[in-house]
Design an enzyme around this catalytic site. Structure first.
Site, PDB file in Angstrom:
ATOM      1  N   ASP A 181       0.830  -1.192   0.000  1.00 13.23           N
ATOM      2  CA  ASP A 181       0.000   0.000   0.000  1.00 13.23           C
ATOM      3  C   ASP A 181       0.872   1.253   0.000  1.00 13.23           C
ATOM      4  OD1 ASP A 181      -2.649   1.383   0.518  1.00 13.23           O
ATOM      5  OD2 ASP A 181      -1.579   1.952   2.337  1.00 13.23           O
ATOM      6  N   GLU A 217       1.819  -0.377  -5.011  1.00 12.62           N
ATOM      7  CA  GLU A 217       0.871   0.671  -5.353  1.00 12.62           C
ATOM      8  C   GLU A 217       1.737   1.918  -5.539  1.00 12.62           C
ATOM      9  OE1 GLU A 217      -3.367   2.375  -3.761  1.00 12.62           O
ATOM     10  OE2 GLU A 217      -1.733   2.296  -2.294  1.00 12.62           O
TER      11      GLU A 217
END
Length: 697
Positions: free
Chosen positions: A345, A382
């Site tokens: 993330d 990401e």
């Protein structure tokens, strides 16, 4: 305090609470603490029965050993040190703390002002000091022996070029499935019914939304909501307690073993860029109380936190012991829990160096790249955060793959027939070489997606022009404003047959585009079933029917189409090559492998590409050597992506003894493939068609 526990010196490694067969060694990092205390609790976790100082300090690691202590023992930490927020220190021994290396937690914090290190009712509150004991409101850490009988567990090690990722929420995927035992848990995710679904669908990897222990934010609890997605980590080694059916970490291991038996990899969405403690007004639950100035990146005025993540704090990956915790955590999940990879993330945050911007040579990336364990598993970034220069698509070093949001947006816009989008789609179909064809990176570095947990589902992309996030209670201010969606005539549900038909057609076009593109495809769980979130494009706090996949409303026709498109991709290696395709001679063999054509069969010219009205792309893919790829038949595929009106298409010439057969037509999903073709075909409007060469009988 009970006199039955005796603490001896112990060892500084490994960190955390480690059972060795005779007792438990405790080791805790804190550079700025003056004293570190282990608190032991009764079997039911209610009573604090002992407080024992860790007697030794090697460097910045406090450690001690308690003989006779067994797995199952509940514990927590208290750290003594300066409470000087203006200097970055927030020690408060009245606050029970989670061990960052704890392998299991008993639950979640219960919100109470006692969780705060300061007096919340005071002016300049975070500079004050609160003396209430937070233990009654904190979960307990649990000593665990993570040994597990793996038997003949073999990691699938699916090559990236053959991988099809399935992003899923542990609860949302399983909660309403009638055939799942223990729905909403790791065991349910690996139940017989789910294994049957994965294998019939054809995916090769399940990517779990955060499954490490996380926090339910107070502002959500106060509104009767919850942190459903899980992007507020509190324990980087502990499985999320709500996903354990019987409170055993072996349930996670059992899930992995069962998925491996079915040939399916397990990937974890991990959040190392921030923690659930928030900014200076947040609770003291773990890292803040153990060593705030080491665990977090602080502003020049150290009372405040750097917030490149939008969550209130940013983990200080520059600190060697914090980086060690992240690396230890990753290796734990691979070596002890047998997971097959990670999706990071806000990974740009992990690549920030000091007060500067992103650096692909940052310590985190260098540590990953030299690690003999982590270089063997899948690593997906990401590639953005909200900090300065945070958008870094294509900038990550090998062996990282990256979520490609440009693929998502371009495919949506092309099928919405936005002007000027055809050249962008051409790049996406061939692996987004503009972003990824450098530094020896393969085409599989692009993780292609139509949708993800964050945003509309595929059904909602074709059903809503705007987001409908009213249930989140944020006055519609949350979630993406531009979704490149189109409701095709009516906002939301409709009984209009023509609109339903058009929506189904567009979904088929988009799914076909995903599975015909070079790169690594990712499918959001539920998209294959026509799942809707009723227009909510930010369902992070909706642990209810909005987010749960409704298996009773499954679109069986689209499920069947998705299965057949996955099977088609698997059957045609030309669609999943490691090397980039280019409209030029390849150095490897001197042959061309990619041809863009007009509808009349002629090569595309510069003026053709520059036409903003271009809405029909015709591409021929050939094998690198010109020899068959499988079954001694296939040498080329010709695919047409037509977002405009029906057109007459001239097919490329084929060698003598070969012919084109029509294998895919999204306007006729039930038609049998393999129809013979002449020199030209009538291409339907708003459709994808695929033709494959075969030897004439």
């Amino acid at each position: 305090m009970s006199p039955t526990f005796t603490m001896s010196a112990g060892r500084p490694a490994p960190l955390g609470a480690t059972f060795d067969g005779d007792g438990v060694n405790f080791a805790v990092f804190s550079e700025h603490a003056r004293r570190m205390v282990v608190c032991l609790f009764s079997d039911d976790g209610k009573d604090e029965i002992a407080r024992l100082d860790l007697p030794e300090r090697d460097g910045d690691v406090w450690h001690g050993y308690i003989s006779g202590l067994r797995p199952g023992q509940k514990y927590g930490l208290r750290a003594h040190g300066p409470y000087r927020p203006d200097e970055g220190h927030r020690f408060n021994p009245h606050k029970l703390l989670i061990d960052p290396y704890a392998k299991r937690l008993t639950g979640h914090p219960v919100w109470n002002d006692a969780l705060m290190g300061y007096r919340a009712d005071s002016s300049r509150a975070d500079l004050t000091f609160d003396t209430r004991d937070s233990a009654p409101f904190m979960p307990r850490c649990v000593v665990e022996d993570p040994a597990f009988s793996w038997g003949e567990d073999i990691a699938p090690r699916t090559p990236a070029k053959d991988t099809i990722v399935y992003e899923a929420h542990v609860k949302g995927l399983t909660w309403t499935h009638p055939g799942v035992d223990a729905p909403g848990t790791f065991l349910g995710l690996a139940s017989d019914a789910m294994l049957e679904h994965y294998t019939k669908l054809g995916i090769t990897a399940v990517e779990l939304l955060p499954a490490q222990a996380f926090l339910n934010d107070r502002f959500l609890v106060d509104r009767g909501l919850t942190n459903y997605w899980g992007y507020q980590t509190l324990g980087f080694f502990a499985p999320e307690p709500r996903y354990l059916d019987r409170g055993r970490i072996a349930e996670f291991q059992q899930m992995v073993a069962r998925l491996h038996t079915a040939g399916i990899e397990v990937l974890m969405d991990v959040v190392y860029n921030h923690t659930g403690e928030g900014n200076e007004m947040g609770p003291t639950l773990a890292f803040r109380g153990l060593d705030n100035a080491s665990y977090y990146r602080l502003m020049p005025d150290p009372r405040y936190y750097v917030n490149d993540t939008g969550t209130g704090n940013t983990v200080n990956v520059d600190h060697p012991m914090v980086l060690r915790m992240i690396m230890d955590s990753l290796r734990y999940w691979v070596e002890v829990m047998h997971v097959d990879g990670f999706r990071f993330d806000l990974c740009s945050t992990l690549g920030r160096v000091g007060e500067g911007g992103f650096d692909r040579g940052a310590a985190f990336f260098d540590a990953i790249r030299q690690d003999p364990v982590l270089t063997q598993v899948k690593l997906i970034a990401e590639p953005w955060d909200i900090g300065p220069g945070g958008y870094q698509l294509g900038a990550f070093p090998p062996p990282f793959m990256e979520w490609n949001d440009r693929f998502r947006d371009t495919v949506r816009r092309f099928w919405r027939n936005d002007p000027g989008t055809a050249p962008g789609l051409a790049d996406r179909l061939t692996g987004s070489a503009t972003q990824f064809d450098h530094s020896g990176r393969p085409a599989t570095a692009s993780v292609n997606l139509l949708t993800a947990h964050d945003g509309f589902t595929l059904q909602d992309v074709v059903s809503y022009d705007r987001k409908h996030n009213e249930a989140n209670g944020e006055d519609g201010m949350d979630g993406h404003g531009e979704n490149f969606s189109h409701n095709l005539g009516v906002e939301g549900p409709t009984d209009d047959v023509s609109i339903l038909r058009a929506r189904a057609q567009r979904k088929r076009n988009m799914m076909a585009t995903l599975l015909l593109s070079q790169g690594t495809p990712m499918i959001l769980a539920g998209d294959e079933l026509g799942n809707t979130q009723k227009g909510n494009n930010n369902a992070y706090c909706q642990d209810n029917e909005i987010s749960w996949i409704d298996w009773s409303q499954a679109d069986d026709a689209f499920l069947d189409f998705t299965r057949r498109m996955i099977a088609f991709r698997k059957a045609h290696p030309i669609l999943r090559q490691k090397l980039f395709l280019h409209s030029r001679e390849r150095a490897i063999d001197g042959l061309e492998d990619l041809f863009w054509r007009r509808t009349d069969g002629q090569p595309m010219s510069s003026s053709d590409w520059e036409d903003p009205a271009l809405s029909c792309l015709c591409v021929e893919l050939r094998t690198a050597s010109g020899t068959p790829l499988y079954g001694a038949t296939e040498t080329a595929i010709f695919a047409v992506f037509n977002a405009g009106e029906a057109e007459r298409i001239t097919l490329p010439e084929v060698p003598e003894g070969m012919r084109w057969v029509w294998e895919v037509d999204t306007t006729r999903p039930d038609a049998l493939p393999g129809a013979c073709c002449g020199a030209t075909v009538q291409m339907p409007a708003d459709a994808v068609a695929v033709f494959v060469t075969e030897v004439q009988p």
